[in-house]
Design an enzyme around this catalytic site. Structure first.
Site, PDB file in Angstrom:
ATOM      1  N   SER A  26      -1.558  -4.402   7.196  1.00 27.19           N
ATOM      2  CA  SER A  26      -0.561  -3.808   8.098  1.00 27.19           C
ATOM      3  C   SER A  26       0.750  -4.547   7.878  1.00 27.19           C
ATOM      4  O   SER A  26       0.755  -5.689   7.385  1.00 27.19           O
ATOM      5  CB  SER A  26      -1.023  -4.008   9.547  1.00 27.19           C
ATOM      6  OG  SER A  26       0.018  -3.701  10.450  1.00 27.19           O
ATOM      7  N   TYR A  28      -4.146  -9.278  16.853  1.00 28.68           N
ATOM      8  CA  TYR A  28      -4.157  -8.263  15.779  1.00 28.68           C
ATOM      9  C   TYR A  28      -3.487  -8.832  14.527  1.00 28.68           C
ATOM     10  O   TYR A  28      -4.005  -8.689  13.416  1.00 28.68           O
ATOM     11  CB  TYR A  28      -3.447  -6.999  16.265  1.00 28.68           C
ATOM     12  CG  TYR A  28      -3.434  -5.849  15.276  1.00 28.68           C
ATOM     13  CD1 TYR A  28      -4.605  -5.163  14.947  1.00 28.68           C
ATOM     14  CD2 TYR A  28      -2.240  -5.415  14.677  1.00 28.68           C
ATOM     15  CE1 TYR A  28      -4.586  -4.093  14.056  1.00 28.68           C
ATOM     16  CE2 TYR A  28      -2.212  -4.348  13.786  1.00 28.68           C
ATOM     17  CZ  TYR A  28      -3.387  -3.689  13.473  1.00 28.68           C
ATOM     18  OH  TYR A  28      -3.371  -2.625  12.586  1.00 28.68           O
TER      19      TYR A  28
HETATM   20  P1  NDP Z   1      -7.809   5.206  13.772  1.00 34.16           P
HETATM   21  O1  NDP Z   1      -8.133   4.570  15.079  1.00 34.16           O
HETATM   22  O2  NDP Z   1      -7.343   6.630  13.781  1.00 34.16           O
HETATM   23  O3  NDP Z   1      -9.048   5.082  12.791  1.00 34.16           O
HETATM   24  C1  NDP Z   1      -9.814   3.910  12.726  1.00 34.16           C
HETATM   25  C2  NDP Z   1     -11.116   4.228  12.031  1.00 34.16           C
HETATM   26  O4  NDP Z   1     -11.888   3.032  11.969  1.00 34.16           O
HETATM   27  C3  NDP Z   1     -11.947   5.267  12.769  1.00 34.16           C
HETATM   28  O5  NDP Z   1     -12.465   6.173  11.829  1.00 34.16           O
HETATM   29  C4  NDP Z   1     -13.071   4.456  13.386  1.00 34.16           C
HETATM   30  O6  NDP Z   1     -14.259   5.231  13.416  1.00 34.16           O
HETATM   31  C5  NDP Z   1     -13.216   3.336  12.363  1.00 34.16           C
HETATM   32  N1  NDP Z   1     -13.889   2.162  12.901  1.00 34.16           N
HETATM   33  C6  NDP Z   1     -13.489   1.355  13.911  1.00 34.16           C
HETATM   34  N2  NDP Z   1     -14.394   0.402  14.123  1.00 34.16           N
HETATM   35  C7  NDP Z   1     -15.394   0.605  13.226  1.00 34.16           C
HETATM   36  C8  NDP Z   1     -16.619  -0.044  12.942  1.00 34.16           C
HETATM   37  N3  NDP Z   1     -17.020  -1.127  13.639  1.00 34.16           N
HETATM   38  N4  NDP Z   1     -17.386   0.428  11.942  1.00 34.16           N
HETATM   39  C9  NDP Z   1     -17.006   1.513  11.229  1.00 34.16           C
HETATM   40  N5  NDP Z   1     -15.868   2.174  11.458  1.00 34.16           N
HETATM   41  C10 NDP Z   1     -15.075   1.723  12.448  1.00 34.16           C
HETATM   42  O7  NDP Z   1      -6.733   4.259  13.098  1.00 34.16           O
HETATM   43  P2  NDP Z   1      -5.840   4.353  11.757  1.00 34.16           P
HETATM   44  O8  NDP Z   1      -6.275   5.442  10.893  1.00 34.16           O
HETATM   45  O9  NDP Z   1      -4.438   4.263  12.196  1.00 34.16           O
HETATM   46  O10 NDP Z   1      -6.195   2.935  11.125  1.00 34.16           O
HETATM   47  C11 NDP Z   1      -6.823   2.764   9.877  1.00 34.16           C
HETATM   48  C12 NDP Z   1      -6.491   1.365   9.389  1.00 34.16           C
HETATM   49  O11 NDP Z   1      -5.093   1.258   9.172  1.00 34.16           O
HETATM   50  C13 NDP Z   1      -6.863   0.252  10.354  1.00 34.16           C
HETATM   51  O12 NDP Z   1      -7.361  -0.841   9.635  1.00 34.16           O
HETATM   52  C14 NDP Z   1      -5.522  -0.102  10.988  1.00 34.16           C
HETATM   53  O13 NDP Z   1      -5.488  -1.424  11.473  1.00 34.16           O
HETATM   54  C15 NDP Z   1      -4.589   0.114   9.826  1.00 34.16           C
HETATM   55  N6  NDP Z   1      -3.189   0.341  10.196  1.00 34.16           N
HETATM   56  C16 NDP Z   1      -2.822   1.400  10.970  1.00 34.16           C
HETATM   57  C17 NDP Z   1      -1.492   1.572  11.341  1.00 34.16           C
HETATM   58  C18 NDP Z   1      -1.036   2.679  12.217  1.00 34.16           C
HETATM   59  O14 NDP Z   1       0.085   2.597  12.759  1.00 34.16           O
HETATM   60  N7  NDP Z   1      -1.772   3.739  12.399  1.00 34.16           N
HETATM   61  C19 NDP Z   1      -0.456   0.637  10.880  1.00 34.16           C
HETATM   62  C20 NDP Z   1      -0.954  -0.420  10.042  1.00 34.16           C
HETATM   63  C21 NDP Z   1      -2.265  -0.543   9.718  1.00 34.16           C
HETATM   64  P3  NDP Z   1     -15.411   5.198  14.540  1.00 34.16           P
HETATM   65  O15 NDP Z   1     -14.756   4.903  15.846  1.00 34.16           O
HETATM   66  O16 NDP Z   1     -15.983   6.584  14.453  1.00 34.16           O
HETATM   67  O17 NDP Z   1     -16.363   4.163  14.077  1.00 34.16           O
END
Ligand code: NDP
Length: 240
Positions: A132, A145
């Site tokens: 990030s 975070y």
């Molecule tokens: P979302 O919350 O939309 O997606 C997160 C995904 O991670 C979901 O599919 C969730 O699925 C999965 N997840 C969470 N915990 C677990 C777990 N224990 N095991 C398996 N899957 C898991 O977020 P984003 O798409 O925005 O984020 C994706 C990545 O990008 C993250 O690492 C985030 O930190 C990073 N990021 C995002 C930014 C943003 O502004 N959106 C900016 C910078 C980085 P489920 O709950 O079904 O398990």
């Protein structure tokens, strides 16, 4: 057929867009997250969807080996699953810190280790970790975070150095604020409101999860000899 792409956190946000983009171009994919129905509902061809918590290394590895027996070795893993629980360090529940450390750091390292040795042996493959912009510089309310994302930035660069002589690429993607489900898990409503107000005020609201997915796919599809080591991608209007 193209080579296997493994995407964690494919049930929403970046992961779901990545699944659609790679599948559209004929890549077989393994989609992993806890909400398996959301991934199955995409109804993508040559796709295996498995309910996996990335903090459980055994179930994570079992799913990858099962997909590899059907589609061949993993050529790309995108360690995208993550949680953002923003909070004030002085008051935040330590369980929230632990959740983020487990998913954002341990989950990423689990994914890397599961595929690294095969990639080393084959002298081919790509690992892409979602860090990030908060893994490169500090933001208020992001202490825990940031700790996890600085961790991802650091471990990705060390792994890049370690894997370079084996011709394996290890890249980190550092997005700024992009609307997904991510912010919705934060329990501090004042922080959520402040974050949304800042995005609106500067106008950093137009970049999409699909923009990020397409950028990641671009980095992967460059020749194996080209490594976009670290990509910072934000809305043009993001000021921080
Ligand atoms: P979302 O919350 O939309 O997606 C997160 C995904 O991670 C979901 O599919 C969730 O699925 C999965 N997840 C969470 N915990 C677990 C777990 N224990 N095991 C398996 N899957 C898991 O977020 P984003 O798409 O925005 O984020 C994706 C990545 O990008 C993250 O690492 C985030 O930190 C990073 N990021 C995002 C930014 C943003 O502004 N959106 C900016 C910078 C980085 P489920 O709950 O079904 O398990």
């Amino acid at each position: 057929m193209k080579k296997l792409v493994v995407i964690t956190g494919a049930s929403s946000g970046f992961g779901m867009e990545l699944a659609k983009e790679f599948s559209k171009d004929g890549y077989p994919t393994l989609l992993l997250a806890r909400r398996v129905e959301k991934m199955k509902a995409l109804n993508l061809p040559n796709t295996m969807c498995r309910k996996v918590d990335v903090t459980d290394k055994i179930e994570f590895e079992n799913a990858i080996r099962e997909a590899e027996s059907k589609y061949g070795k993993t050529d790309l893993i995108i360690n995208n699953a993550g949680m953002m629980l923003l909070g004030d360090l002085a008051t935040q529940d330590a369980n929230e810190w632990q959740t983020m450390l487990n998913v954002n750091v341990m989950g990423v390292m689990n994914g890397m280790q599961i595929v690294m040795n095969d990639m080393k042996e084959r002298e081919f493959g790509t690992i892409i970790n979602l860090s990030s912009i908060a893994g490169l510089k500090p933001f208020g309310g992001h202490a825990a975070y940031c700790a996890t994302k600085y961790g991802v930035t650091g471990l990705t660069e060390v792994a890049r150095q370690e894997m370079s002589s084996h011709n394996v690429r290890v890249l980190s993607i550092c997005p700024g604020a992009v609307a997904t489900e991510l912010l919705g898990h934060t329990t501090d409503k004042d922080i959520i409101n402040g974050y949304e107000a800042w995005k609106e005020a500067v106008g950093a609201i137009n970049i999409t999860a699909n923009d990020v997915a397409k950028t990641i796919k671009y980095a992967y599809e460059l020749p194996q000899s080209v490594s976009l080591r670290e990509i910072v991608i934000t809305d043009t209007k993001q000021d921080a």
